[in-house]
Design a protein around this motif. Structure first.
Motif, mmCIF file in Angstrom:
data_model
loop_
_atom_site.group_PDB
_atom_site.id
_atom_site.type_symbol
_atom_site.label_atom_id
_atom_site.label_comp_id
_atom_site.label_asym_id
_atom_site.label_seq_id
_atom_site.Cartn_x
_atom_site.Cartn_y
_atom_site.Cartn_z
ATOM 1 N N UNK A 155 7.894 12.416 4.605
ATOM 2 C CA UNK A 155 7.409 11.843 5.860
ATOM 3 C C UNK A 155 7.703 10.342 5.916
ATOM 4 N N UNK A 156 7.501 9.656 4.797
ATOM 5 C CA UNK A 156 7.761 8.217 4.747
ATOM 6 C C UNK A 156 9.254 7.926 4.926
ATOM 7 N N UNK B 143 2.827 16.012 -2.505
ATOM 8 C CA UNK B 143 3.464 14.730 -2.859
ATOM 9 C C UNK B 143 4.845 14.621 -2.238
ATOM 10 N N UNK B 144 5.620 15.701 -2.324
ATOM 11 C CA UNK B 144 6.976 15.686 -1.755
ATOM 12 C C UNK B 144 6.908 15.568 -0.235
ATOM 13 N N UNK C 253 5.706 10.040 -6.764
ATOM 14 C CA UNK C 253 6.797 10.212 -7.708
ATOM 15 C C UNK C 253 6.282 10.595 -9.085
ATOM 16 N N UNK C 254 5.126 10.090 -9.474
ATOM 17 C CA UNK C 254 4.526 10.457 -10.755
ATOM 18 C C UNK C 254 4.220 11.956 -10.786
ATOM 19 N N UNK C 255 3.659 12.467 -9.696
ATOM 20 C CA UNK C 255 3.378 13.901 -9.585
ATOM 21 C C UNK C 255 4.661 14.704 -9.642
ATOM 22 N N UNK C 256 5.691 14.241 -8.918
ATOM 23 C CA UNK C 256 6.976 14.939 -8.899
ATOM 24 C C UNK C 256 7.624 14.949 -10.273
ATOM 25 N N UNK D 42 0.832 -1.203 0.000
ATOM 26 C CA UNK D 42 0.000 0.000 0.000
ATOM 27 C C UNK D 42 0.869 1.258 0.000
ATOM 28 N N UNK D 43 1.927 1.242 0.818
ATOM 29 C CA UNK D 43 2.840 2.383 0.845
ATOM 30 C C UNK D 43 3.560 2.529 -0.489
ATOM 31 N N UNK D 44 3.837 1.406 -1.147
ATOM 32 C CA UNK D 44 4.492 1.453 -2.448
ATOM 33 C C UNK D 44 3.615 2.159 -3.470
ATOM 34 N N UNK D 45 2.305 1.907 -3.421
ATOM 35 C CA UNK D 45 1.384 2.580 -4.331
ATOM 36 C C UNK D 45 1.369 4.084 -4.081
ATOM 37 N N UNK D 46 1.429 4.473 -2.808
ATOM 38 C CA UNK D 46 1.465 5.892 -2.463
ATOM 39 C C UNK D 46 2.736 6.531 -3.016
#
Length: 460
Positions: free
Chosen positions: A222-223, A216-217, A185-188, A176-180
């Motif tokens: 945070x992660x 997104x950043x 990263x796509x947005x960035x 789930x975190x990988x999808x986030x």
């Protein structure tokens, strides 16, 4: 077809200026560069076979495509050419990471981080990569059974992100975190494309999607900071890329990296470790589908070396044709099709004067097609990378990861990852371009198929 001019053997006379083609009034070459940058840069290389000064309306830029000029900028006088204004626009994501940093600070960072990408360390990551690929291929059964087209670029992005996150953080990130992370990263990436294309605008100029990018950043940070804090608190010595960064020590001071320094390097490694590799793999599947003879030779090598098994690190070193396939794919579609530099002080390239502050655009995509160095440059021919052929070629004719001191530090990891994925996938599936689909190249910060690369899966 454009005819290449013969370049004089001797440097131009003192005071001579580089070719300065006139495309359009007021805006110069800007419309041609924006419309199809890779085609335009290649045309300029063929027509002039020299350094070219391009008028873009708001200023000029020097296009560098000849291997000897590349050697001067990236190797011989690299200290005079910093990443410049274009790369400064990526600091919102990369901070002061290795790809952006300069000078003595860069040299310190590079020395600290280099051991993490050493041959022995990279080899130890093969079982981790194999596990991630196995899990992903299990989901391809349903895709193959359906017979429906799927966007293989997205699949490659998801796969390579899973690999780099696993090799970076071990078990610290779930699906789930990988999808986030993928969404962030796509947005960035979209914002990097916008910012690099508008580098000449003031830093505070309002650009599209800035709020979404900031969020997104912040999510990514945070992660990453959470994982760093947990690892520091646990004191565990885990053999992943994060563990190597945490263990890195300055030889003179004995100091380690701060959380912020690690955050920046994690962002650079995650981004570079999945996006460029995924794009290269996507083009490789397209090229293999278009060249059945190459694909047959690839399958013959895989059968002889692996016999259906997943490769070990030692077996990867024996998959020489598989490596050549990857190398030739990156010649035609280099993961970094352009490189930017800014001249600190006055200089001369190929005998021409370069003023301080000049913007330099290097184009590996064009260089990889120079007819003096590549026979039938548009054809897909992996044998170009047999050892004898490589030894006979001039230096800096092939620079998919750059060259000189600033060459991509993760190149060996990326090549090993490409070999492994090609070997594991090709033994089970043959991706084929979907019926009626036409591939059109789109050049942004990377090279992709416009609208995605839609394919179907055939079992081997």
């Amino acid at each position: 077809m454009t005819t290449k001019v013969e370049r004089p053997v001797e440097d131009p006379p003192i005071g001579a200026l580089p070719p300065h083609p006139h495309e359009y009034p007021m805006v110069g070459a800007l419309p041609s560069l924006l419309a199809n940058p890779v085609r335009f840069c290649t045309r300029m290389m063929i027509e002039h076979n020299d350094l070219v000064c391009l008028d873009l309306g708001f200023g000029t830029i020097y296009l560098v495509t000849l291997p000897e000029h590349i050697h001067h900028v990236l190797v011989e006088n690299h200290d005079n050419y910093w990443k410049g204004d274009v790369f400064e626009r990526t600091r919102f994501l990369f901070g002061n990471g290795l790809v952006v940093n300069e000078g003595e600070s860069w040299r310190r960072q590079h020395k600290l981080i280099q051991p993490a990408f050493a041959h022995k360390r990279v080899a130890a990551l093969v079982p981790v990569m194999t596990e991630v690929v196995e899990r992903r291929l299990a989901t391809w059964e349903a895709i193959a059974d359906s017979g429906q087209p799927f966007e293989i670029g997205e699949e490659m992005m998801s796969l390579t992100l899973g690999i780099i996150v696993k090799t970076m953080f071990s078990l610290s990130v779930d699906d789930q975190e990988l999808e986030v992370m993928a969404r962030c990263f796509c947005t960035a990436l979209e914002q990097i494309t916008i910012r690099m294309a508008t580098y000449f605008l003031p830093e505070k100029f309002p650009l599209p999607h800035q709020r979404a990018t900031r969020e997104a950043v912040e999510t990514l940070e945070a992660m990453v900071y959470k994982i760093i804090a947990e690892r520091r608190k646990s004191g565990q010595d885990i053999n992943d890329l994060l563990g190597m960064l945490l263990a890195a020590r300055d030889e003179e001071t004995g100091e380690g990296m701060t959380d912020r320094e690690i955050r920046d390097e994690v962002m650079v490694t995650l981004f570079g470790g999945y996006e460029a590799t995924a794009d290269s793999l996507t083009w490789t599947w397209f090229l293999l589908g278009e060249h059945p003879g190459v694909e047959e030779t690839l399958h013959e090598e895989l059968a002889a070396v692996l016999g259906g098994r997943n490769p070990t690190f030692e077996e990867l070193t024996r998959l020489t044709y598989t490596l050549q396939v990857a190398q030739e794919s990156m010649r035609l579609f280099p993961p970094f099709w352009f490189l930017n530099r800014t001249a600190k002080d006055e200089d001369r390239i190929g005998g021409y004067p370069i003023p301080a502050g000049a913007q330099i655009l290097l184009c590996p995509y064009a260089t990889h097609r120079h007819p003096d160095h590549w026979s039938l440059p548009e054809s897909f021919h992996p044998e170009r990378f047999e050892p004898a052929a490589v030894a006979a070629r001039a230096r800096n004719t092939y620079i998919p990861f750059g060259t000189g001191p600033r060459m991509c530090i993760g190149r060996h990891l990326a090549m090993m990852e490409m070999q492994l994925i090609l070997a594991m996938v090709a033994q089970r599936y043959q991706p084929r371009l979907a019926a009626g689909y036409h591939v059109e190249l789109k050049a942004g910060t990377s090279l992709r198929a416009k609208g995605g690369m839609w394919m179907t899966l055939e079992r081997v």
